[in-house]
Design a protein around this motif. Structure first.
Motif, PDB file in Angstrom:
ATOM      1  N   ALA A  32       0.819  -1.220   0.000  1.00 39.86           N
ATOM      2  CA  ALA A  32       0.000   0.000   0.000  1.00 39.86           C
ATOM      3  C   ALA A  32       0.848   1.263   0.000  1.00 39.86           C
ATOM      4  O   ALA A  32       1.881   1.345   0.666  1.00 39.86           O
ATOM      5  CB  ALA A  32      -0.922  -0.005   1.221  1.00 39.86           C
ATOM      6  N   LYS A  33       0.393   2.239  -0.772  1.00 40.25           N
ATOM      7  CA  LYS A  33       0.963   3.583  -0.703  1.00 40.25           C
ATOM      8  C   LYS A  33       0.232   4.356   0.388  1.00 40.25           C
ATOM      9  O   LYS A  33      -0.824   3.946   0.869  1.00 40.25           O
ATOM     10  CB  LYS A  33       0.824   4.295  -2.049  1.00 40.25           C
ATOM     11  N   ARG A  34       0.775   5.499   0.724  1.00 43.54           N
ATOM     12  CA  ARG A  34       0.141   6.306   1.769  1.00 43.54           C
ATOM     13  C   ARG A  34      -1.279   6.693   1.366  1.00 43.54           C
ATOM     14  O   ARG A  34      -2.198   6.695   2.196  1.00 43.54           O
ATOM     15  CB  ARG A  34       0.973   7.555   2.045  1.00 43.54           C
ATOM     16  N   SER A  35      -1.481   6.978   0.086  1.00 40.96           N
ATOM     17  CA  SER A  35      -2.813   7.355  -0.402  1.00 40.96           C
ATOM     18  C   SER A  35      -3.792   6.189  -0.296  1.00 40.96           C
ATOM     19  O   SER A  35      -4.999   6.402  -0.127  1.00 40.96           O
ATOM     20  CB  SER A  35      -2.729   7.833  -1.851  1.00 40.96           C
ATOM     21  N   ASP A  36      -3.295   4.945  -0.372  1.00 40.61           N
ATOM     22  CA  ASP A  36      -4.167   3.779  -0.206  1.00 40.61           C
ATOM     23  C   ASP A  36      -4.710   3.711   1.223  1.00 40.61           C
ATOM     24  O   ASP A  36      -5.882   3.373   1.441  1.00 40.61           O
ATOM     25  CB  ASP A  36      -3.402   2.490  -0.530  1.00 40.61           C
ATOM     26  N   PHE A  37      -3.857   4.034   2.192  1.00 41.88           N
ATOM     27  CA  PHE A  37      -4.318   4.096   3.577  1.00 41.88           C
ATOM     28  C   PHE A  37      -5.387   5.168   3.738  1.00 41.88           C
ATOM     29  O   PHE A  37      -6.403   4.949   4.408  1.00 41.88           O
ATOM     30  CB  PHE A  37      -3.149   4.405   4.518  1.00 41.88           C
ATOM     31  N   HIS A  38      -5.166   6.322   3.109  1.00 42.32           N
ATOM     32  CA  HIS A  38      -6.126   7.417   3.234  1.00 42.32           C
ATOM     33  C   HIS A  38      -7.490   7.006   2.690  1.00 42.32           C
ATOM     34  O   HIS A  38      -8.529   7.328   3.277  1.00 42.32           O
ATOM     35  CB  HIS A  38      -5.615   8.657   2.490  1.00 42.32           C
ATOM     36  N   TRP A  39      -7.496   6.306   1.558  1.00 43.43           N
ATOM     37  CA  TRP A  39      -8.770   5.868   0.986  1.00 43.43           C
ATOM     38  C   TRP A  39      -9.468   4.863   1.900  1.00 43.43           C
ATOM     39  O   TRP A  39     -10.677   4.945   2.118  1.00 43.43           O
ATOM     40  CB  TRP A  39      -8.545   5.246  -0.396  1.00 43.43           C
ATOM     41  N   PHE A  40      -8.685   3.923   2.461  1.00 43.59           N
ATOM     42  CA  PHE A  40      -9.276   2.958   3.378  1.00 43.59           C
ATOM     43  C   PHE A  40      -9.874   3.658   4.591  1.00 43.59           C
ATOM     44  O   PHE A  40     -11.003   3.344   5.008  1.00 43.59           O
ATOM     45  CB  PHE A  40      -8.232   1.939   3.840  1.00 43.59           C
ATOM     46  N   PHE A  41      -9.141   4.590   5.187  1.00 38.32           N
ATOM     47  CA  PHE A  41      -9.635   5.289   6.367  1.00 38.32           C
ATOM     48  C   PHE A  41     -10.897   6.088   6.057  1.00 38.32           C
ATOM     49  O   PHE A  41     -11.798   6.192   6.891  1.00 38.32           O
ATOM     50  CB  PHE A  41      -8.560   6.206   6.941  1.00 38.32           C
ATOM     51  N   LEU A  42     -10.977   6.647   4.861  1.00 38.38           N
ATOM     52  CA  LEU A  42     -12.167   7.401   4.464  1.00 38.38           C
ATOM     53  C   LEU A  42     -13.378   6.484   4.389  1.00 38.38           C
ATOM     54  O   LEU A  42     -14.448   6.795   4.944  1.00 38.38           O
ATOM     55  CB  LEU A  42     -11.921   8.082   3.111  1.00 38.38           C
ATOM     56  N   VAL A  43     -13.222   5.342   3.711  1.00 35.58           N
ATOM     57  CA  VAL A  43     -14.332   4.394   3.577  1.00 35.58           C
ATOM     58  C   VAL A  43     -14.714   3.827   4.945  1.00 35.58           C
ATOM     59  O   VAL A  43     -15.904   3.717   5.286  1.00 35.58           O
ATOM     60  CB  VAL A  43     -13.958   3.254   2.602  1.00 35.58           C
ATOM     61  N   TYR A  44     -13.708   3.481   5.730  1.00 39.40           N
ATOM     62  CA  TYR A  44     -13.953   2.931   7.071  1.00 39.40           C
ATOM     63  C   TYR A  44     -14.715   3.932   7.932  1.00 39.40           C
ATOM     64  O   TYR A  44     -15.704   3.591   8.597  1.00 39.40           O
ATOM     65  CB  TYR A  44     -12.624   2.572   7.724  1.00 39.40           C
ATOM     66  N   ALA A  45     -14.240   5.172   7.950  1.00 37.03           N
ATOM     67  CA  ALA A  45     -14.877   6.187   8.785  1.00 37.03           C
ATOM     68  C   ALA A  45     -16.322   6.425   8.365  1.00 37.03           C
ATOM     69  O   ALA A  45     -17.220   6.546   9.213  1.00 37.03           O
ATOM     70  CB  ALA A  45     -14.085   7.493   8.724  1.00 37.03           C
ATOM     71  N   LEU A  46     -16.559   6.472   7.076  1.00 32.37           N
ATOM     72  CA  LEU A  46     -17.901   6.764   6.578  1.00 32.37           C
ATOM     73  C   LEU A  46     -18.877   5.641   6.911  1.00 32.37           C
ATOM     74  O   LEU A  46     -19.962   5.877   7.471  1.00 32.37           O
ATOM     75  CB  LEU A  46     -17.860   6.994   5.066  1.00 32.37           C
TER      76      LEU A  46
END
Length: 359
Positions: free
Chosen positions: A155-169
């Motif tokens: 994973a790239k850093r941006s992949d983590f950001h996308w996961f956290f966004l989906v998870y949070a939502l």
């Protein structure tokens, strides 16, 4: 300015576990007392504040596990995962599950030779003390760990950001919105995406915290991001305190909706506490400090498992709600419970071979 001193990194991890361990005890001391009081009294508000502001503790424990176990630089074979981690959780669950049931039978005067097989059977069926849910959730996270480590490696850093966004939502925001207000349209589309179902049960529900621990340990935050996290953490704490008070007044009884570990407000507090220790409170590389924190943290799991014994004893003898102001009573009871719990954990840990599997 964020710093990544290696000694400090070790120190903050150990210190964070110690503080989270104390916060768990505060949570259980204040929570049981809070339920027995009428909503809106001075003591009720004080206990609500103690309880609300310590809700970050369990997510932080999960984050502390993730920060180490998900690190690709840490060797973790399948035999090690099962024998060192999963077996430890299973053993602790059986031992402490049985210990609590036997303690209750002893207190009720019903302890007999038939108690042990009856107790073990009940534990195998899943009838254990409430706080031991953490063990079964952790076993699930351990089973997912090889898959998550594969994700982390690629994973790239941006992949983590996308996961956290989906998870949070889908795990934090939408479920809380539906509990507080309700919307058939939002519920319909959330269900049709199946993301709320997929993430809705432990251990998958806690994967976000597990990955967040690794992310926050590995990636350096800028000053603006760090400051924003602190602001959101403070706002999350205030929202938990005031929101619980408001919801409880409307319901006429304690409403624990905002106490859930899977809410945006508790998540904001957990991330803020983790970042605070990562960048502010864990910068010292003094060896003696790390050793002291390490000794305390080394018994932290055992304290978590055993502290309810002493809380049960205090309640049994009518000492869990002393006639003193709650502002003093909660930290005092926390200390009274922590000290024997730490001693018991330390003693059990010293048992050859099996001690490390029980604490």
């Amino acid at each position: 300015m964020a710093r990544t001193n290696e000694g400090g990194r070790l120190a903050y991890a150990e210190l964070l576990r110690v503080v989270a361990m104390l916060a768990v005890i505060v949570l259980h001391v204040s929570g049981g007392w809070l339920e027995s009081l009428p909503v809106g009294t001075t003591d009720w508000h004080a206990l609500n504040m103690w309880d609300s502001l310590c809700r970050w503790c369990v997510p932080v424990f999960v984050m502390c596990s993730g920060m180490f176990l998900l690190d690709p630089q840490k060797a973790l074979s399948w035999p090690s995962l099962f024998l060192r981690y999963i077996l430890r959780m299973v053993t602790a669950l059986l031992f402490w599950g049985a210990a609590y049931r036997l303690l209750y039978e002893l207190a009720a005067g019903t302890l007999s030779p038939a108690s042990l097989p009856r107790t073990l059977y009940a534990v195998i069926l899943g009838n254990t003390e409430t706080h031991l849910w953490y063990l079964t959730m952790t076993i699930g996270l351990y089973l997912l760990t090889p898959l998550l480590r594969a994700f982390v490696r690629g994973a790239k850093r941006s992949d983590f950001h996308w996961f956290f966004l989906v998870y949070a939502l889908f795990m934090l925001v939408i479920p809380l919105f539906l509990r507080l207000r309700g919307s058939q349209t939002v519920a319909l589309y959330a269900n049709r995406l199946y993301l709320n179902f997929t993430l809705g049960f432990p251990p998958l529900a806690f994967v976000g915290y597990y990955l967040a621990g690794y992310y926050l340990k590995t990636y350096t935050l800028g000053r603006l991001a760090e400051g924003l996290i602190y602001v959101l953490g403070i706002a999350g704490g205030a929202f938990t305190v005031l929101g619980t008070s408001l919801l409880s007044r409307r319901a006429g009884a304690l409403d624990v909706t905002l106490y859930s570990y899977l809410t945006p407000n508790v998540c904001a507090m957990a991330v803020a506490v983790f970042v605070l220790f990562r960048y502010v409170l864990g910068l010292s590389d003094e060896r003696s400090r790390r050793q002291r924190a390490g000794r305390l943290a080394g018994c932290g799991f055992g304290v978590y498992l055993s502290h309810v014994i002493f809380l049960v004893l205090l309640r049994h003898f009518g000492l869990a709600t002393p006639p003193i102001p709650t502002a003093v009573a909660v930290p005092l009871l926390t200390l009274v419970i922590f000290l024997p719990s730490f001693l018991l954990s330390w003693l059990i840990h010293k048992i050859p071979v099996v001690g490390r599997y029980l604490t």
